[in-house]
Design a protein around this motif. Structure first.
Motif, PDB file in Angstrom:
ATOM      1  N   LEU A 196       2.599   6.059  -9.153  1.00 26.45           N
ATOM      2  CA  LEU A 196       3.677   5.182  -9.301  1.00 26.45           C
ATOM      3  C   LEU A 196       3.170   3.885  -8.907  1.00 26.45           C
ATOM      4  N   ILE A 197       2.509   3.827  -7.668  1.00 25.54           N
ATOM      5  CA  ILE A 197       1.576   2.399  -7.126  1.00 25.54           C
ATOM      6  C   ILE A 197       0.648   2.041  -8.168  1.00 25.54           C
ATOM      7  N   TYR A 252      11.383   9.448 -18.636  1.00 29.19           N
ATOM      8  CA  TYR A 252      11.660   8.043 -17.985  1.00 29.19           C
ATOM      9  C   TYR A 252      13.104   8.088 -17.930  1.00 29.19           C
ATOM     10  N   THR A 253      13.665   8.230 -16.493  1.00 28.56           N
ATOM     11  CA  THR A 253      15.251   7.997 -16.387  1.00 28.56           C
ATOM     12  C   THR A 253      15.647   7.146 -15.342  1.00 28.56           C
ATOM     13  N   SER A 254      16.829   6.734 -15.520  1.00 25.65           N
ATOM     14  CA  SER A 254      17.177   5.646 -14.182  1.00 25.65           C
ATOM     15  C   SER A 254      18.821   5.756 -13.967  1.00 25.65           C
ATOM     16  N   PRO A 255      19.400   5.599 -12.998  1.00 31.59           N
ATOM     17  CA  PRO A 255      18.660   5.378 -11.649  1.00 31.59           C
ATOM     18  C   PRO A 255      18.237   6.750 -11.116  1.00 31.59           C
ATOM     19  N   HIS A 256      17.655   6.985  -9.866  1.00 34.57           N
ATOM     20  CA  HIS A 256      17.469   8.082  -9.180  1.00 34.57           C
ATOM     21  C   HIS A 256      18.730   8.223  -7.936  1.00 34.57           C
ATOM     22  N   TYR A 265      12.750   7.654  -5.448  1.00 33.39           N
ATOM     23  CA  TYR A 265      12.527   6.790  -6.775  1.00 33.39           C
ATOM     24  C   TYR A 265      11.581   7.693  -7.695  1.00 33.39           C
ATOM     25  N   ASN A 266      10.720   8.709  -7.006  1.00 30.27           N
ATOM     26  CA  ASN A 266       9.880   9.464  -7.999  1.00 30.27           C
ATOM     27  C   ASN A 266      10.541  10.281  -9.098  1.00 30.27           C
ATOM     28  N   THR A 310       0.848  -1.184  -0.020  1.00 31.33           N
ATOM     29  CA  THR A 310       0.078  -0.091  -0.032  1.00 31.33           C
ATOM     30  C   THR A 310       0.794   1.386   0.075  1.00 31.33           C
ATOM     31  N   THR A 311       2.084   1.174   0.069  1.00 28.54           N
ATOM     32  CA  THR A 311       3.021   2.153  -0.049  1.00 28.54           C
ATOM     33  C   THR A 311       3.970   2.028  -0.852  1.00 28.54           C
ATOM     34  N   LEU A 312       4.674   3.211  -1.376  1.00 25.78           N
ATOM     35  CA  LEU A 312       5.669   3.066  -2.435  1.00 25.78           C
ATOM     36  C   LEU A 312       6.959   2.437  -1.905  1.00 25.78           C
ATOM     37  N   ASP A 313       7.151   2.822  -0.539  1.00 21.34           N
ATOM     38  CA  ASP A 313       8.761   2.091  -0.221  1.00 21.34           C
ATOM     39  C   ASP A 313       8.160   0.531   0.046  1.00 21.34           C
TER      40      ASP A 313
END
Length: 445
Positions: free
Chosen positions: A104-105, A80-84, A88-89, A8-11
């Protein structure tokens, strides 16, 4: 990844994704494309126009400048890129704003639903993130989407969608465990993002021959730096007259813009971004271009905070650029490098590239399976005649040690890894928040 109740959370989602797949990097498109088809992501374009950016170095800055330039011309965008670095956002930005946790979720939830809709398909952390981002982008359907390739090109999850314009910034040795150390082979992998009959922008004059060979095999239209588009001037720090760009529109007509500001990022990448945007069908406006390049910022790329400069470059090619920028901006005091690197990176090459611009070194240890110890870096610096001031157990410890020993004329380069820069930025952010909280407490009656 086994089917189970959704976090239920992004983490919680990120923790689950990190543990879900047997390996962190699993190149190949079959699994991710099957899930993408289940999600309907391959049924129609996710954006009005799509640009994919691959390369060893310069991807992040090219994406940032493309995004800023497009927005300055009134376009809605997704990047859209990576890494952060810190959150993460940061990996998904919609018209400049970081994606919310809830978006994101929702994207991860949509991926998970499709992943188990039929025989379950195992996906890596990056693959789920990419599919979730594409799902979110498709819901917004912006005028322009810009996708940064995570690793290589041909087998990277981003390559499941077809770009209208493909960009290759540079090709150098990095990620040898996955891409090998043969530049021609690496070039062919990165050229896997090219599409038949569609424009390809080559942002370096030293790309391996294999990139053009792939373009020729596909019949992709090549627009190369110093051939189809050019940048002149802007080499000197603080050059008042700016620099000039000349390129081509989709019809082949010449376009020229002068008095462009230095964005504080590689000018070859700025020129590449301008050419890519023009080929994406945007009629470039000189005023909008100047405004965008003057305002663009990219954390962790030649990012200055007072006398501290932070750069995530982690290979010799990137380090050579950083050294050149420091040389163009001399200081009255000493230049100290706070260096932390991973064990699978070319530390000797990075140290050698930076050495002409560095007076002293503070090697720091990183954490994790791929971490390199400060003592290892110190030995490599000493072997090249460098001066090691201090070794620290962590980047934030090294930064704290240095902060009490700098003169006003000195400067510090924090470099060698995303992890090194992120740790120092996080330590500063935590300290600043603590100061704010302490101030608030002092003001409480």
């Amino acid at each position: 990844m086994n089917a189970m109740a959704s976090p239920t959370t992004l983490d919680a989602w990120l923790a689950r994704l990190e543990a879900a797949h047997p390996v962190g990097i699993d190149l190949g498109l079959e699994r991710v494309a099957r899930v993408a088809r289940r999600m309907g992501l391959l049924d129609a374009p996710v954006a009005g126009r799509l640009v994919t950016v691959a390369g060893t170095n310069g991807k992040g800055s090219t994406v940032a400048m493309l995004d800023a330039l497009a927005q300055a011309h009134g376009l809605s965008t997704a990047a859209y890129t990576s890494p952060h670095l810190l959150r993460y956002n940061e990996r998904l930005r919609l018209s400049g704003a970081e994606a919310s946790d809830s978006l994101l979720i929702d994207g991860f939830t949509a991926v998970e639903k499709a992943r188990v809709d039929g025989p379950p398909i195992s996906l890596s952390y990056f693959e789920v993130g990419t599919l979730g981002a594409l799902w979110a982008i498709a819901r917004q359907r912006p005028d322009l989407a810009i996708l940064e390739v995570g690793l290589g090109g041909r087998l990277d999850a981003v390559n499941i969608v077809d770009p209208d314009v493909a960009v290759i910034t540079t090709v150098a040795q990095d990620h040898a465990a996955y891409l090998g150390d043969d530049l021609e082979g690496i070039g062919r992998e990165k050229a896997g993002i090219l599409r038949a009959g569609r424009p390809t922008v080559l942002g370096s004059t030293t790309l391996p021959k294999s990139v053009r060979e792939v373009a020729a095999e596909l019949g992709a239209r090549v627009y190369a730096l110093d051939e189809s588009f050019f940048r002149q001037g802007g080499e000197a720090e603080g050059e008042e007259e700016g620099w000039r760009w000349r390129g081509r529109d989709p019809a082949g007509q010449s376009v020229e813009i002068d008095a462009l500001p230095d964005p504080g990022l590689p000018l070859d990448n700025a020129a590449t971004a301008l050419q890519a945007l023009a080929l994406a069908g945007v009629e470039l406006n000189a005023t909008d271009c100047r405004r965008a390049l003057a305002a663009v910022r990219l954390p962790g790329r030649m990012q200055w905070r007072g006398q501290w400069c932070l750069d995530v470059g982690h290979n010799p090619h990137a380090a050579t650029y950083v050294a050149s920028r420091l040389a163009a901006r001399p200081c009255a005091g000493r230049t100290i490098a706070l260096l932390g690197m991973l064990v699978d990176k070319d530390a000797d090459g990075v140290i050698e590239a930076l050495q002409p611009a560095v007076d002293a070194w503070v090697p720091v240890s990183l954490e994790g399976d791929r971490a390199r110890r400060a003592s290892d870096l110190a030995g490599r610096v000493a072997a090249r005649g460098g001066t090691v001031w201090h070794c620290a157990d962590a980047p934030e410890a090294g930064a704290a040690w240095l902060a009490t020993r700098l003169s006003p004329e000195d400067r510090v380069l924090v470099c060698g890894s995303f992890f090194t820069v992120a740790a120092v930025l996080m330590a500063w952010q935590t300290a600043e928040q603590t100061d704010v909280n302490d101030s608030a407490m002092e003001g409480t009656p």
